[in-house]
Motif scaffolding. Structure first.
Motif, short mmCIF file in Angstrom:
data_model
loop_
_atom_site.label_atom_id
_atom_site.label_comp_id
_atom_site.label_asym_id
_atom_site.label_seq_id
_atom_site.Cartn_x
_atom_site.Cartn_y
_atom_site.Cartn_z
N GLU A 35 37.88 50.56 69.84
CA GLU A 35 38.24 51.46 70.94
C GLU A 35 39.76 51.60 71.03
O GLU A 35 40.29 52.70 71.18
CB GLU A 35 37.67 50.88 72.25
N HIS A 103 37.61 61.25 70.43
CA HIS A 103 37.53 59.80 70.61
C HIS A 103 38.79 59.20 71.24
O HIS A 103 39.01 58.00 71.14
CB HIS A 103 37.24 59.13 69.27
N PRO A 106 37.28 56.66 74.16
CA PRO A 106 35.98 56.24 73.61
C PRO A 106 35.07 55.63 74.67
O PRO A 106 35.52 55.05 75.64
CB PRO A 106 36.35 55.23 72.54
N GLU A 109 32.60 50.42 72.07
CA GLU A 109 33.57 49.42 71.62
C GLU A 109 34.07 49.71 70.21
O GLU A 109 35.19 49.39 69.86
CB GLU A 109 32.97 48.02 71.69
#
Length: 146
Positions: A35, A103, A106, A109
């Motif tokens: 992330e 992203h 995000p 994870e």
């Protein structure tokens, strides 16, 4: 002369930004990123896009307003090759930028990076490696210019 020097300097700084950001993206990208990596890559990608735009603006200023006559560049097939390759880097960046933009915040994870994104980044870096050689040849008058 001063305007030419300033335009050339800013153009070079922007080019270095493009190079640095593209190297960072290619170094940091993996098939699975965290992330935190996704957030950081989105920031680097933004810097890359801004540097790409500034490089383009600086190049246009040098081409049409300061320095050598525009015909020196326009009539040189190497210059046209350089423009095509630069445009190709820009077009390829649309796909990678879209991925990074999706992203930047995000929800997982870890994020799986599609292989085409990695390949496009590698291709951009490969194309970018050729541009300084072409630029050097153009400044030396190689091609059909003066």
């Amino acid at each position: 002369m001063l305007l030419y020097t300033i335009a050339r300097y800013l153009h070079f700084i922007a080019i270095f930004g493009v190079i640095a950001a593209l190297i960072i993206k290619n170094t940091a990208i993996k098939t699975l990123i965290s992330e935190e990596d996704a957030i950081n890559l989105a920031k680097v990608n933004l810097f890359f896009n801004l540097s790409l735009i500034l490089t383009c603006i600086g190049g246009l200023v040098l081409w049409f307003w300061v320095g050598r006559p525009s015909n020196f560049y326009t009539q040189n097939p190497l210059f046209m090759t350089k423009l095509i390759l630069f445009t190709l880097i820009f077009l390829l960046s649309l796909f990678t930028s879209n991925f990074f933009r999706k992203h930047r915040e995000p929800k997982k994870e870890s994020i799986e990076v599609p292989k085409p994104i990695v390949l496009l980044l590698r291709l951009q870096l490969t194309i970018l490696a050729v541009l300084p050689l072409i630029a050097f040849l153009i400044t030396r008058g190689v091609g059909f210019g003066y």
